[in-house]
Design an enzyme around this catalytic site. Structure first.
Site, short mmCIF file in Angstrom:
data_model
loop_
_atom_site.label_atom_id
_atom_site.label_comp_id
_atom_site.label_asym_id
_atom_site.label_seq_id
_atom_site.Cartn_x
_atom_site.Cartn_y
_atom_site.Cartn_z
N LYS A 58 0.83 -1.20 0.00
CA LYS A 58 0.00 0.00 0.00
C LYS A 58 0.87 1.26 0.00
CE LYS A 58 -2.51 -2.77 -0.38
NZ LYS A 58 -2.51 -4.23 -0.28
N GLY A 190 -4.33 -11.92 -10.37
CA GLY A 190 -5.14 -11.97 -9.15
C GLY A 190 -4.91 -10.71 -8.34
N VAL A 191 -5.25 -10.79 -7.06
CA VAL A 191 -5.19 -9.61 -6.19
C VAL A 191 -3.79 -8.99 -6.19
CG1 VAL A 191 -5.49 -8.83 -3.81
CG2 VAL A 191 -6.96 -10.63 -4.71
N ILE A 192 -2.78 -9.81 -5.88
CA ILE A 192 -1.43 -9.27 -5.70
C ILE A 192 -0.84 -8.83 -7.05
CG2 ILE A 192 0.90 -9.82 -4.88
CD1 ILE A 192 -0.43 -11.61 -2.75
N GLU A 211 -2.75 -14.32 -17.45
CA GLU A 211 -3.65 -15.01 -16.51
C GLU A 211 -4.18 -16.29 -17.16
OE1 GLU A 211 -4.87 -14.87 -13.23
OE2 GLU A 211 -5.79 -16.70 -14.02
N ARG A 284 -0.51 -17.99 -2.93
CA ARG A 284 0.31 -18.27 -1.75
C ARG A 284 -0.06 -19.63 -1.19
NH1 ARG A 284 3.09 -14.08 0.14
NH2 ARG A 284 3.08 -14.84 2.30
N ASP A 324 -3.34 -17.49 7.70
CA ASP A 324 -3.11 -18.06 6.36
C ASP A 324 -2.78 -19.55 6.41
OD1 ASP A 324 -3.47 -15.53 5.34
OD2 ASP A 324 -1.55 -15.45 4.29
N HIS A 456 -24.42 14.34 2.56
CA HIS A 456 -24.27 14.74 1.16
C HIS A 456 -23.31 15.92 1.09
CE1 HIS A 456 -25.29 15.71 -2.98
NE2 HIS A 456 -25.39 16.98 -2.60
P1 FAD Z 1 1.98 -14.14 8.15
O1 FAD Z 1 1.71 -12.69 8.03
O2 FAD Z 1 2.55 -14.83 6.97
O3 FAD Z 1 2.89 -14.32 9.42
C1 FAD Z 1 3.39 -15.55 9.81
C2 FAD Z 1 4.63 -15.32 10.64
O4 FAD Z 1 5.01 -16.55 11.24
C3 FAD Z 1 5.81 -14.85 9.82
O5 FAD Z 1 6.34 -13.69 10.39
C4 FAD Z 1 6.80 -16.00 9.92
O6 FAD Z 1 8.17 -15.58 9.94
C5 FAD Z 1 6.42 -16.63 11.24
N1 FAD Z 1 6.79 -18.03 11.37
C6 FAD Z 1 6.47 -19.05 10.54
N2 FAD Z 1 6.96 -20.22 11.02
C7 FAD Z 1 7.59 -19.91 12.19
C8 FAD Z 1 8.27 -20.68 13.16
N3 FAD Z 1 8.40 -22.01 13.04
N4 FAD Z 1 8.81 -20.03 14.22
C9 FAD Z 1 8.68 -18.68 14.37
N5 FAD Z 1 8.02 -17.91 13.48
C10 FAD Z 1 7.48 -18.51 12.42
N6 FAD Z 1 -4.11 -9.16 3.09
C11 FAD Z 1 -5.06 -8.26 3.35
O7 FAD Z 1 -5.97 -8.56 4.15
N7 FAD Z 1 -5.07 -7.02 2.77
C12 FAD Z 1 -4.11 -6.66 1.89
O8 FAD Z 1 -4.13 -5.54 1.37
C13 FAD Z 1 -3.08 -7.58 1.58
N8 FAD Z 1 -2.09 -7.25 0.73
C14 FAD Z 1 -1.08 -8.14 0.49
C15 FAD Z 1 -0.07 -7.76 -0.38
C16 FAD Z 1 0.98 -8.63 -0.65
C17 FAD Z 1 2.07 -8.22 -1.58
C18 FAD Z 1 1.00 -9.90 0.02
C19 FAD Z 1 2.14 -10.85 -0.22
C20 FAD Z 1 0.00 -10.28 0.88
C21 FAD Z 1 -1.05 -9.41 1.12
N9 FAD Z 1 -2.11 -9.74 1.99
C22 FAD Z 1 -3.11 -8.85 2.22
C23 FAD Z 1 -2.17 -11.05 2.66
C24 FAD Z 1 -1.71 -10.92 4.11
O9 FAD Z 1 -0.39 -10.42 4.13
C25 FAD Z 1 -1.79 -12.27 4.80
O10 FAD Z 1 -3.11 -12.77 4.69
C26 FAD Z 1 -1.43 -12.15 6.27
O11 FAD Z 1 -0.13 -11.64 6.44
C27 FAD Z 1 -1.53 -13.52 6.94
O12 FAD Z 1 -1.28 -13.35 8.29
P2 FAD Z 1 -0.72 -14.54 9.19
O13 FAD Z 1 -0.46 -13.94 10.52
O14 FAD Z 1 -1.58 -15.71 9.07
O15 FAD Z 1 0.67 -14.96 8.52
P1 AMP Z 2 -4.34 -15.03 -6.52
O1 AMP Z 2 -4.61 -16.41 -5.98
O2 AMP Z 2 -5.47 -14.04 -6.37
O3 AMP Z 2 -3.04 -14.47 -6.03
O4 AMP Z 2 -4.18 -15.22 -8.11
C1 AMP Z 2 -3.18 -16.03 -8.72
C2 AMP Z 2 -3.54 -16.18 -10.18
O5 AMP Z 2 -2.47 -16.78 -10.90
C3 AMP Z 2 -4.76 -17.07 -10.41
O6 AMP Z 2 -5.77 -16.32 -11.05
C4 AMP Z 2 -4.23 -18.19 -11.32
O7 AMP Z 2 -5.17 -18.56 -12.31
C5 AMP Z 2 -3.00 -17.55 -11.97
N1 AMP Z 2 -2.00 -18.53 -12.47
C6 AMP Z 2 -1.52 -19.63 -11.83
N2 AMP Z 2 -0.59 -20.29 -12.60
C7 AMP Z 2 -0.47 -19.59 -13.77
C8 AMP Z 2 0.32 -19.72 -14.98
N3 AMP Z 2 1.20 -20.73 -15.15
N4 AMP Z 2 0.15 -18.82 -15.98
C9 AMP Z 2 -0.72 -17.78 -15.82
N5 AMP Z 2 -1.49 -17.60 -14.70
C10 AMP Z 2 -1.37 -18.47 -13.69
#
Ligand code: FAD
Ligand code: AMP
Length: 484
Positions: A58, A190-192, A211, A284, A324, A456
């Site tokens: 962001k 997709g989203v990212i 895609e 992911r 996640d 408004h």
């Molecule tokens: P994570 O944030 O992945 O955190 C897990 C943590 O666990 C990590 O710090 C890792 O190092 C630690 N860990 C793992 N295994 C161990 C271990 N054995 N010992 C100690 N530590 C460990 N989501 C949104 O809702 N809005 C958004 O706008 C958004 N934008 C995104 C943009 C990008 C580019 C990406 C990549 C993701 C985005 N997401 C967004 C998704 C969001 O980041 C994840 O859904 C979220 O971070 C998941 O949270 P979590 O706590 O489950 O895991």
């Molecule tokens: P998201 O899960 O929102 O991050 O989106 C990931 C996107 O990648 C999905 O829409 C998939 O269809 C697309 N995708 C996965 N593998 C391939 C590939 N080999 N070529 C093109 N698109 C792909």
């Protein structure tokens, strides 16, 4: 200090750190283990979200939006700004500063809530014991009444485009480019992929998104997805649907490095396209590497997620998993809410989480946001429904702000009028959809929203008008369906 805790959380992303804070608020002796290190090698909290996800993406989206506005969008306002340029290293440094500030904030919250922050790696052993290996390699065995696994997710890599951290990168690498690539490829619209493609596209890259799916944003409401696709097309994002990447080859060296990507279109024709940088954004996967001892008692499902029930209990007593690493949408706020639910359950309270009302946002410009079910899902569920669609072009505030692209689509049950979903592409969609999320949480009907007084001129008026349109009462457009 004794090494026995009420709660040990493994992972301090938005799921884990929120769980730890809530547990500590409830008087539970809590530790949170985190293995993430910053660029200087120091242990930091915040996980993917703060370090390489929501927040840094962001930050770059906001910088690139300001650049784009100064460059193009001020035309017609009587504002001239001369030559606009972008200093990419400065933009990245700003992003890094924000990340540091936010993760430092969590360390502060841990301290004020008396959460013990342990920097290193956690491994769940049998009987709720946790092996903690600190960043110097020292091992300690910790005991806990409850363990919360919040180890998150990592980007999926595909053999046809191996990440080399230089020409071919994942989402993390795309937050670190030191110059604007002239030709940028993104695998996965997709989203990212859309967010990162937008960042670099606004700064001047020619962006092609490849895609594999034939439909755009297949999980979103398709009317809103189609509207979004039109808008992105006008912005110059070249989104090629039905194009599956089958191979890639890095050629040249130094500044001349480029990557040739081969893809198969929906008719089975093979094409090549060459980029200066390629971002792989194909989703992911849950991360459990090294997390579970053989005899931990925790099971994974067929997708590699930790198996949990609706309350986030794993198959091992006293062991919970959130965020996640478990089923459900990979969204920061979904994990955080699970964290609160689990901490409160551990403390003896009985909250449940409403998985039906989780907002989902794509931070493009305009934003795309949704909550509840899509029209496609409701149709598949066989429920009768009414739809209200309202365009931002009929909203005074949106026209005045030059932000009039997009629509609000509200869907309500045809018999009860209860709101089933809302899907928006348009200005401030992320915040607008949250209004509907609150209404849905209280079991609102479309009529309830339509009867609410909205200020408004606001962008929010599009939400009210869409709600009115569900029953044919919209004021600022002709209604498709006329009702008294
Ligand atoms: P994570 O944030 O992945 O955190 C897990 C943590 O666990 C990590 O710090 C890792 O190092 C630690 N860990 C793992 N295994 C161990 C271990 N054995 N010992 C100690 N530590 C460990 N989501 C949104 O809702 N809005 C958004 O706008 C958004 N934008 C995104 C943009 C990008 C580019 C990406 C990549 C993701 C985005 N997401 C967004 C998704 C969001 O980041 C994840 O859904 C979220 O971070 C998941 O949270 P979590 O706590 O489950 O895991
Ligand atoms: P998201 O899960 O929102 O991050 O989106 C990931 C996107 O990648 C999905 O829409 C998939 O269809 C697309 N995708 C996965 N593998 C391939 C590939 N080999 N070529 C093109 N698109 C792909």
């Amino acid at each position: 200090m004794s090494d026995k805790y009420d709660v040990i959380v493994i992972g301090s992303g938005p799921a884990g750190y929120v769980a730890a804070i809530r547990a500590a608020q409830l008087g539970l002796k809590t530790a949170c283990i985190e293995k993430w290190k910053d660029k200087e090698g120091k242990g930091v909290n915040g996980g993917t979200c703060l370090n390489v996800g929501c927040i840094p993406s962001k930050a770059l989206l906001d910088t690139s939006h300001k650049y784009h506005e100064a460059h193009q969008a001020y035309k017609g306002h009587g504002i001239s700004v001369g030559k606009v340029s972008i200093d990419v290293p400065e933009m990245i440094a700003r992003k890094d500063k924000i990340v540091k500030q936010m993760s430092g904030g969590i360390a502060g919250l841990f301290m004020s809530n008396k959460v013990t922050a342990l920097y290193g790696t956690g491994k769940l052993l049998a009987n709720r014991k946790v092996q903690f290996t600190d960043n110097e390699g020292k091992e300690t065995i910790l005991d806990a009444e409850n363990v919360i696994l919040a180890s998150g997710s990592v980007p999926v890599d595909i053999p046809v485009a191996k990440i080399d951290h230089d020409t071919i990168v994942d989402s993390t690498g795309a937050l670190e480019f030191q110059e604007v690539p002239k030709r940028l490829g993104v695998i996965g619209a997709g989203v990212i992929g859309l967010e990162l493609g937008s960042v670099w596209g606004r700064l001047g890259s020619e962006v092609v998104l490849l895609e594999a799916m034939d439909s755009f944003l297949a999980m979103m409401d398709q009317q809103v997805a189609k509207e979004s696709l039109k808008i992105f097309g006008k912005q110059g994002l070249d989104i090629r649907l039905g194009c599956r990447v089958t191979a890639s080859e890095v050629k040249g060296s130094g500044k001349k490095k480029e990557v040739e990507v081969t893809y198969m279109d929906k008719d089975g024709n093979e094409s090549n396209v060459t980029f200066d940088k390629l971002i792989v954004c194909v989703g992911r996967r849950p991360f459990t590497d090294g997390l579970l001892a053989e005899d931990s008692g925790v099971n994974l499902d067929e997708r590699g997620s930790i198996y949990v029930n609706d309350l986030c209990s794993t198959s091992a007593p006293g062991v919970w998993a959130i965020g996640d690493v478990v089923r459900g949408p990979m969204l920061a706020h979904k994990g955080s809410e699970e964290g609160v639910m689990v901490a409160e359950r551990i403390a003896g309270q009985k909250p449940v989480m409403n998985y039906d009302i989780i907002p989902n946002v794509i931070y493009t410009h305009p934003e795309i946001a949704s909550v509840g079910r899509t029209e496609e899902q409701i149709k598949a569920d066989g429920e009768p429904y009414n739809i209200g669609v309202f365009p931002f072009i009929a909203i005074g505030r949106a026209v005045a702000a030059d932000e009039a692209e997009g629509i609000v689509k509200m869907i309500a049950h045809a018999e009860t009028d209860r709101v089933l979903g809302c899907h928006i592409v348009g200005p401030n969609a992320a915040d607008l959809v949250q209004q509907v999320a609150i209404a849905m949480e209280f079991g609102s009907s479309a009529e309830d929203i339509g009867m609410t007084v909205f200020g408004h001129p606001t962008f929010s008026e599009a939400v009210k008008e869409a709600a009115l349109a569900v029953n044919g009462h919209a004021i600022h457009m002709p209604n498709r369906k006329r009702k008294k």
